[in-house]
Motif scaffolding. Structure first.
Motif, PDB file in Angstrom:
ATOM      1  N   LEU A  56       0.737  -1.330   0.079  1.00 59.60           N
ATOM      2  CA  LEU A  56      -0.027  -0.095  -0.077  1.00 59.60           C
ATOM      3  C   LEU A  56       0.707   1.247  -0.108  1.00 59.60           C
ATOM      4  N   GLU A  57       1.939   1.183   0.753  1.00 63.62           N
ATOM      5  CA  GLU A  57       2.984   2.626   0.973  1.00 63.62           C
ATOM      6  C   GLU A  57       3.629   2.437  -0.419  1.00 63.62           C
ATOM      7  N   ASN A  58       4.083   1.641  -1.075  1.00 59.78           N
ATOM      8  CA  ASN A  58       4.996   1.701  -1.918  1.00 59.78           C
ATOM      9  C   ASN A  58       4.342   1.141  -3.510  1.00 59.78           C
ATOM     10  N   ALA A  59       3.163   1.378  -3.695  1.00 54.10           N
ATOM     11  CA  ALA A  59       2.322   0.641  -4.825  1.00 54.10           C
ATOM     12  C   ALA A  59       2.985   0.905  -6.319  1.00 54.10           C
ATOM     13  N   THR A  60       3.605   2.187  -6.304  1.00 56.09           N
ATOM     14  CA  THR A  60       4.107   2.606  -7.467  1.00 56.09           C
ATOM     15  C   THR A  60       5.807   2.295  -7.670  1.00 56.09           C
ATOM     16  N   HIS A  61       6.487   1.558  -6.413  1.00 62.01           N
ATOM     17  CA  HIS A  61       7.670   1.235  -6.503  1.00 62.01           C
ATOM     18  C   HIS A  61       8.037   0.071  -6.462  1.00 62.01           C
ATOM     19  N   VAL A  62       7.214  -0.916  -5.970  1.00 65.74           N
ATOM     20  CA  VAL A  62       7.432  -2.190  -5.773  1.00 65.74           C
ATOM     21  C   VAL A  62       7.391  -2.845  -7.090  1.00 65.74           C
ATOM     22  N   THR A  63       8.543  -3.382  -7.623  1.00 59.76           N
ATOM     23  CA  THR A  63       8.726  -3.940  -8.967  1.00 59.76           C
ATOM     24  C   THR A  63       8.519  -5.591  -9.021  1.00 59.76           C
ATOM     25  N   SER A  64       8.611  -6.018  -7.763  1.00 58.66           N
ATOM     26  CA  SER A  64       8.571  -7.618  -7.670  1.00 58.66           C
ATOM     27  C   SER A  64       7.461  -8.077  -6.401  1.00 58.66           C
ATOM     28  N   TYR A  65       7.214  -9.259  -6.422  1.00 58.56           N
ATOM     29  CA  TYR A  65       6.466  -9.734  -5.487  1.00 58.56           C
ATOM     30  C   TYR A  65       7.037 -10.750  -4.460  1.00 58.56           C
ATOM     31  N   LYS A  66       6.453 -10.713  -3.305  1.00 62.36           N
ATOM     32  CA  LYS A  66       7.183 -11.434  -2.276  1.00 62.36           C
ATOM     33  C   LYS A  66       6.349 -12.971  -2.127  1.00 62.36           C
ATOM     34  N   GLU A  67       7.226 -14.015  -1.737  1.00 64.41           N
ATOM     35  CA  GLU A  67       6.665 -14.963  -1.196  1.00 64.41           C
ATOM     36  C   GLU A  67       7.227 -15.524   0.052  1.00 64.41           C
ATOM     37  N   ILE A  68       6.637 -15.295   1.198  1.00 66.80           N
ATOM     38  CA  ILE A  68       7.114 -15.663   2.672  1.00 66.80           C
ATOM     39  C   ILE A  68       6.701 -16.856   3.119  1.00 66.80           C
ATOM     40  N   VAL A  69       7.639 -17.612   3.729  1.00 69.30           N
ATOM     41  CA  VAL A  69       7.163 -18.779   3.962  1.00 69.30           C
ATOM     42  C   VAL A  69       7.543 -19.004   5.404  1.00 69.30           C
ATOM     43  N   VAL A  70       6.289 -19.383   6.429  1.00 70.65           N
ATOM     44  CA  VAL A  70       6.736 -19.220   7.826  1.00 70.65           C
ATOM     45  C   VAL A  70       6.565 -20.655   8.288  1.00 70.65           C
ATOM     46  N   PRO A  71       7.463 -20.983   8.994  1.00 66.94           N
ATOM     47  CA  PRO A  71       7.753 -22.387   9.476  1.00 66.94           C
ATOM     48  C   PRO A  71       6.366 -22.950  10.578  1.00 66.94           C
ATOM     49  N   THR A  72       6.113 -24.177  10.411  1.00 68.15           N
ATOM     50  CA  THR A  72       4.870 -24.483  11.506  1.00 68.15           C
ATOM     51  C   THR A  72       5.513 -25.337  12.706  1.00 68.15           C
ATOM     52  N   ILE A  73       4.699 -25.606  13.382  1.00 71.00           N
ATOM     53  CA  ILE A  73       5.165 -25.924  14.905  1.00 71.00           C
ATOM     54  C   ILE A  73       4.713 -27.330  14.900  1.00 71.00           C
ATOM     55  N   PHE A  74       5.440 -28.315  15.235  1.00 69.57           N
ATOM     56  CA  PHE A  74       5.005 -29.653  15.294  1.00 69.57           C
ATOM     57  C   PHE A  74       4.855 -29.971  16.963  1.00 69.57           C
ATOM     58  N   ASN A  75       3.206 -29.970  17.236  1.00 67.64           N
ATOM     59  CA  ASN A  75       3.034 -30.263  18.744  1.00 67.64           C
ATOM     60  C   ASN A  75       3.062 -31.699  19.004  1.00 67.64           C
ATOM     61  N   ILE A  76       4.066 -32.515  19.522  1.00 62.38           N
ATOM     62  CA  ILE A  76       3.823 -33.889  19.720  1.00 62.38           C
ATOM     63  C   ILE A  76       3.188 -34.380  21.257  1.00 62.38           C
ATOM     64  N   ARG A  77       2.005 -34.970  20.978  1.00 64.43           N
ATOM     65  CA  ARG A  77       1.373 -35.432  22.102  1.00 64.43           C
ATOM     66  C   ARG A  77       1.056 -36.833  22.145  1.00 64.43           C
ATOM     67  N   GLU A  78       0.289 -37.327  23.026  1.00 65.60           N
ATOM     68  CA  GLU A  78       0.131 -38.724  23.463  1.00 65.60           C
ATOM     69  C   GLU A  78      -0.287 -39.552  22.087  1.00 65.60           C
ATOM     70  N   SER A  79      -1.289 -38.799  21.436  1.00 65.32           N
ATOM     71  CA  SER A  79      -1.838 -39.699  20.397  1.00 65.32           C
ATOM     72  C   SER A  79      -0.841 -40.321  19.124  1.00 65.32           C
ATOM     73  N   SER A  80       0.457 -40.023  19.184  1.00 63.61           N
ATOM     74  CA  SER A  80       1.209 -40.585  18.343  1.00 63.61           C
ATOM     75  C   SER A  80       2.528 -41.125  18.966  1.00 63.61           C
ATOM     76  N   LYS A  81       2.364 -41.579  20.144  1.00 64.31           N
ATOM     77  CA  LYS A  81       3.608 -41.913  21.113  1.00 64.31           C
ATOM     78  C   LYS A  81       3.785 -43.325  20.424  1.00 64.31           C
ATOM     79  N   ARG A  82       5.056 -43.996  20.666  1.00 61.48           N
ATOM     80  CA  ARG A  82       5.115 -45.598  20.524  1.00 61.48           C
ATOM     81  C   ARG A  82       4.041 -46.116  21.047  1.00 61.48           C
ATOM     82  N   SER A  83       3.667 -47.490  20.433  1.00 60.48           N
ATOM     83  CA  SER A  83       2.664 -48.130  21.012  1.00 60.48           C
ATOM     84  C   SER A  83       3.265 -49.669  21.044  1.00 60.48           C
TER      85      SER A  83
END
Length: 346
Positions: free
Chosen positions: A311-338
């Motif tokens: 919005l602030e640089n609409a006429t000056h930005v010539t390329s687009y961004k792709e930002i990748v944010v890492p996920t968080i793996f919450n390990i709980r009892e449902s997947s523990k070794r059986s």
């Protein structure tokens, strides 16, 4: 009805020009060499009269409405509602309001909602792009409208994206189950062309192939929760050999848990479970369910930062961004070794 106070009323009462009052109200007093004394008189009267600027007039003058459009499939889903909450908080801090809407997977409704956004002259668009709206979005971008897409990427659309690494996330979850001794792992997803869902399936398939294990996949033609439960019921009855299952989205997980209840399957004791998307109910399952969590605050911050930059640089930005944010793996009892033998369905 009490008459609305206008800039003209303030100027008349102070015996100064309308232009001077406008400059003060819009924070341009110093720029226009208006004395501190006059600026104070104006602001004191503004407060006394509880003057509220006319948003339409302001938008006509500045070309900005300070309104943003937010469009997703279903805002009641935990992921979308949680993200919307954070975006609304950040937008408020920046002086923006949000129009929140759900398409309910209806292309006609999505097109109508997009037109409403256009009619309201929103300054920017935040969307998890609904299927069937690709051409409309291309037109928006061609008209230089600021558009930030999240959750799903569309290769043929060049714009700003804020995403997570879907493939890596499900690969990690699959590897986790394998390391805990599970070899017969199922994957439940939907039959779709949405890239994020394809990437999640690919992550599972990648690790299954790396370990030379059999892939067991259900692609649901998702039209309703009841239909999904019906398909999952048959899937689990036909695949009693399964030791674990990964559900590819929060709503699929919910339908999966309903299916478990219907079939009398027990989390972990009968099938280890991993959910893509984490939400509160998973912590209160018995036992709690392992989940791939999307970092909602980080996603919201990156979406808003990217949109504000556009919005602030609409006429000056010539390329687009792709930002990748890492996920968080919450390990709980449902997947523990059986250590117990799995029970089949009846």
């Amino acid at each position: 009805m009490k008459k609305r106070v206008s800039i003209k009323d303030i100027a008349k009462q102070l015996n100064v020009s309308i232009t001077s009052v406008s400059f003060v109200i819009n924070g341009r007093a110093k720029e226009m060499n208006i004395s501190d004394a006059l600026a104070k008189r104006v602001m004191d009267l503004v407060a006394e009269l509880n003057y509220q600027p006319n948003s339409l007039a302001t938008s006509l003058r500045t070309g900005k409405t300070r309104i943003l459009g937010f469009l997703v499939d279903d805002i009641s889903e935990p992921f979308f509602s949680g993200l919307a909450k954070h975006i609304d908080e950040i937008a408020s801090e920046l002086g923006y309001k949000i129009l929140f809407s759900s398409t309910r997977n209806d292309t006609k409704k999505a097109t109508e909602l997009l037109q409403i956004f256009k009619d309201r002259h929103v300054d920017g668009y935040i969307m998890a792009l609904p299927e069937g709206l690709e051409e409309e979005i291309k037109k928006l971008i061609a008209a230089h409208a600021p558009v930030v897409l999240f959750d799903r990427s569309v290769p043929e659309i060049d714009t700003d994206y804020v995403l997570i690494n879907n493939r890596h996330s499900t690969a990690t979850a699959t590897k986790h189950l394998i390391s805990n001794g599970y070899q017969k792992i199922g994957f439940v997803t939907i039959d779709t062309h949405q890239q994020q869902m394809i990437d999640r399936l690919n992550g599972y398939e990648q690790e299954i192939a790396n370990h030379k294990l059999p892939a067991t996949i259900l692609k649901i033609n998702y039209t309703s929760s009841a239909k999904a439960i019906e398909e999952m019921t048959q899937f689990f009855k036909n695949n009693k050999h399964l030791e674990a299952v990964i559900f590819a989205a929060n709503y699929i997980t919910l339908d999966g848990l309903r299916t478990f209840k219907k079939l009398g399957l027990r989390i972990h004791k009968d099938l280890a479970v991993v959910s893509f998307d984490d939400f509160e109910i998973l912590e209160f399952c018995d036992p709690p369910v392992t989940a791939i969590a999307q970092p909602l605050r980080a996603l919201a911050e990156n979406i808003m930062k990217t949109l504000m930059n556009r919005l602030e640089n609409a006429t000056h930005v010539t390329s687009y961004k792709e930002i990748v944010v890492p996920t968080i793996f919450n390990i709980r009892e449902s997947s523990k070794r059986s250590l117990t033998k799995k029970k089949g369905t009846d």
